[in-house]
Design a protein around this motif. Structure first.
Motif, PDB file in Angstrom:
ATOM      1  N   ASN A   9      31.453  18.744  -8.208  1.00 16.74           N
ATOM      2  CA  ASN A   9      32.211  18.339  -7.037  1.00 16.74           C
ATOM      3  C   ASN A   9      33.457  17.585  -7.508  1.00 16.74           C
ATOM      4  OD1 ASN A   9      33.234  17.155  -4.725  1.00 16.74           O
ATOM      5  ND2 ASN A   9      31.207  16.671  -3.891  1.00 16.74           N
ATOM      6  N   ASP A  26      33.852  10.627   2.964  1.00 19.01           N
ATOM      7  CA  ASP A  26      33.512  11.527   1.859  1.00 19.01           C
ATOM      8  C   ASP A  26      32.347  10.986   1.037  1.00 19.01           C
ATOM      9  OD1 ASP A  26      35.436  13.424   2.493  1.00 19.01           O
ATOM     10  OD2 ASP A  26      36.965  12.459   1.263  1.00 19.01           O
ATOM     11  N   GLN A  30      28.449  12.572   0.726  1.00 17.23           N
ATOM     12  CA  GLN A  30      27.977  13.007  -0.588  1.00 17.23           C
ATOM     13  C   GLN A  30      26.648  12.361  -0.970  1.00 17.23           C
ATOM     14  OE1 GLN A  30      31.155  12.138  -3.296  1.00 17.23           O
ATOM     15  NE2 GLN A  30      32.512  13.661  -2.411  1.00 17.23           N
TER      16      GLN A  30
END
Length: 100
Positions: A9, A26, A30
């Motif tokens: 990622n 974000d 995650q």
């Protein structure tokens, strides 16, 4: 050989800073919960929501084990959630792991 199956990622960062990452969508999305981390989340949530007898706790562990990350998630779950989609995504991830 494994590069066919595994990708990195590009948004991955090696650490969490609670001051700077609070509300970082974000980072929250995650998050990968484990059964042990779900137990920690439940413990803190019960303490805050139901006035558990524990007034203070110590979250200890080696560097890099996710202490700041889990506090980032707990803080988001217990705070005023401005983004309902992120909140529900976190709950789905946690519910998939924590079956108790």
């Amino acid at each position: 050989m494994y590069d066919q199956y595994i990708t990195i990622n590009k948004k991955f960062k090696s650490s969490v800073n609670l001051q700077y990452d609070l509300g970082n969508v974000d980072k929250l999305l995650q998050y990968v919960p484990t059964t042990d981390l779900c137990d920690v989340i439940k413990s803190y949530a019960k303490s805050v929501l139901f006035g558990d007898a524990y007034r203070s706790t110590l979250l200890a562990g080696p560097y890099g084990k996710g202490k700041s990350y889990i506090m980032l998630v707990i803080t988001y779950l217990l705070s005023k959630r401005e983004n309902r989609e992120v909140f529900e995504a976190l709950l789905r991830k946690i519910s998939a792991i924590d079956v108790n």
